[in-house]
Design an enzyme around this catalytic site. Structure first.
Site, short mmCIF file in Angstrom:
data_model
loop_
_atom_site.label_atom_id
_atom_site.label_comp_id
_atom_site.label_asym_id
_atom_site.label_seq_id
_atom_site.Cartn_x
_atom_site.Cartn_y
_atom_site.Cartn_z
N ASP A 3 0.84 -1.21 0.00
CA ASP A 3 0.00 0.00 0.00
C ASP A 3 0.87 1.25 0.00
O ASP A 3 2.03 1.23 0.43
CB ASP A 3 -0.90 0.02 1.25
N ASP B 281 3.70 2.82 -4.48
CA ASP B 281 2.74 3.61 -5.26
C ASP B 281 2.58 2.82 -6.55
O ASP B 281 3.51 2.74 -7.37
CB ASP B 281 3.27 5.02 -5.54
N LYS C 215 -12.24 1.97 -14.68
CA LYS C 215 -12.78 0.67 -14.27
C LYS C 215 -13.24 -0.16 -15.48
O LYS C 215 -13.12 -1.39 -15.47
CB LYS C 215 -13.91 0.87 -13.26
N TYR D 196 -12.95 7.91 -13.35
CA TYR D 196 -13.10 6.67 -12.57
C TYR D 196 -13.81 5.59 -13.40
O TYR D 196 -13.36 4.44 -13.46
CB TYR D 196 -13.89 6.98 -11.29
N THR E 196 -16.64 1.48 2.87
CA THR E 196 -15.20 1.63 3.11
C THR E 196 -14.90 3.12 3.25
O THR E 196 -15.79 3.95 3.11
CB THR E 196 -14.36 1.09 1.92
#
Ligand code: NAD
Length: 274
Positions: free
Chosen positions: A38, A64, A180, A176, A211
Site C-alpha cells: 500500500d 505507489d 474501471k 473513474y 469503506t
C-alpha cells in the site's frame, strides 16, 4: 496447514484499507502468507501485525502502484521473502484525483462527485491522468510484475478490482468509470495472454461497499437510503462481501475460471451486466 489458501502466497495492493484489507485478513484466515502492499506503509504494517497476532504470516510493503519501479520492487520483496507469488488482488484505487484513503472516523466530508471541476467539461488533464495512472495503469503494472514472478513458478491467480462504475456511467466520475471499464478489458486481455503460463486473471466489480472510499457518501443518510432503494438485496455491501468473491477466484475452486468478472453488488446492475 489447512484452509482454502493453505501454502499459498498472496499479494494484495491497497491492502491497508477497505476491500484490500478484508482480502488480506480473509486470505490469511484461509492459510495464505500475505504481502500487504500500500501507499500507506503505517496502515499496511498494522494489517500485517493483525495477521501475525492471529498466528498468520505477513509482511508489509510500501508502494505507489502508478510507479513502475516501485511495483517491480513490491513483487521482488514478495519473492525475496516467500519465494513466489501464487495469488494477487489488485485493489489499490482512488475515487478521484484528490482522494486520500482515511480511517473511518476521519473521512473528509468534501469527498463529492458533484463538484464543478469533476465534470467532464471542466476536468483538468492532471486529475484525469492521476485517476487513470492509479486505477488502470497501476493495475496493469501490478499484473505485469506479479505475472513475471508467477510464470517462473508454474502459474497463479490474479484478481483485479473493477467496479459497477465500469458498466454504469456516474455523474462527475468519467475518469473513474473509464478506468474501471479499462480494468475489465485489461482482465480479459490478461486472461488470454497469461493462460499459457498457468495464470488465471479475473475481475470483481463491487457495488456500493462501506469503506473509506464511500465514507463521505455513507455518512449522508438520504444518499444511503437512495442507494439501498436501488439495490435489489436492500443493503450496502461489506468489504467481506468482496473478499469472499476474491477468495473464490484466487482459490483452486476456480481453477477453470479465467477472463471472468463477478459483480458482488446486491443486484444493482443485474439488468446491464453483459
Ligand atoms: N468502496 C466502494 O464502494 C467500491 C466500489 C467499487 C469499487 N471499489 C474499488 O475497490 C478498490 C478498493 O477501494 P476501497 O473502497 O477499499 O477504498 P479504500 O480507500 O478503503 O482503500 C484503498 C487503498 O488503496 C490504497 N492506495 C490508493 N492509491 C494507491 C497507490 N497509488 N498505490 C498503492 N496503494 C494505493 C490506499 O492507501 C488504501 O489503503 C478500489 O480499486 C476501488 O475503486 C470500491
Amino acid at each position: 496447514m489447512t484452509g482454502r489458501m493453505a501454502g499459498k502466497v498472496a499479494l494484495v495492493t491497497g491492502g491497508a484499507s477497505g476491500i484490500g484489507m478484508a482480502c488480506c485478513v480473509r486470505f490469511a484466515d484461509e492459510g495464505a502468507r500475505v504481502v500487504v502492499a500500500d501507499l500507506n506503509l503505517e496502515r499496511a504494517s498494522s494489517v500485517s501485525d493483525q495477521i501475525m497476532a492471529s498466528g498468520g504470516d505477513s509482511i508489509s510493503v510500501a508502494v505507489d502502484t502508478s510507479v513502475p519501479e516501485e511495483v517491480e520492487a513490491m513483487a521482488a520483496a514478495a519473492v525475496d521473502t516467500y519465494g513466489t507469488i501464487d495469488a494477487c488482488v489488485a485493489a489499490a484505487g482512488i475515487s478521484h484525483a484528490d482522494y486520500v484513503s482515511r480511517e473511518p472516523d476521519e473521512q473528509a466530508s468534501e469527498d463529492r462527485f458533484d463538484r464543478h471541476d469533476m465534470m467532464l467539461i471542466d476536468k483538468s488533464l492532471a486529475s484525469w491522468q492521476r485517476v487513470i495512472d492509479v486505477n488502470l495503469t497501476g493495475v496493469m503494472l501490478t499484473n505485469q510484475s506479479v505475472a513475471k514472478a508467477m510464470s517462473e513458478s508454474g502459474g497463479g491467480a490474479i484478481v483485479n478490482i473493477a467496479s459497477v462504475a465500469g458498466k454504469t456511467a456516474l455523474m462527475g466520475a468519467s475518469d473513474y468509470c473509464v478506468s474501471k471499464a479499462g480494468v475489465w478489458m485489461l482482465t480479459k486481455c490478461g486472461a488470454i495472454e497469461l493462460a499459457r503460463y498457468g495464470i488465471r486473471v479475473n475481475a470483481v466489480g463491487p457495488g456500493y461497499i462501506k469503506t473509506s472510499m464511500s465514507g463521505a457518501a455513507t455518512s449522508n443518510e438520504s444518499w444511503v437510503e437512495e442507494r439501498i432503494k436501488e439495490t435489489p438485496l436492500r443493503r450496502l455491501g461489506e468489504p467481506s462481501d468482496i473478499a469472499n468473491a476474491c477468495l473464490y477466484l484466487c482459490s483452486d475452486e476456480a481453477s477453470f475460471v479465467t477472463g471472468e468478472i463477478i459483480f458482488p453488488d446486491g443486484g444493482l446492475i443485474a439488468d446491464s451486466r453483459s
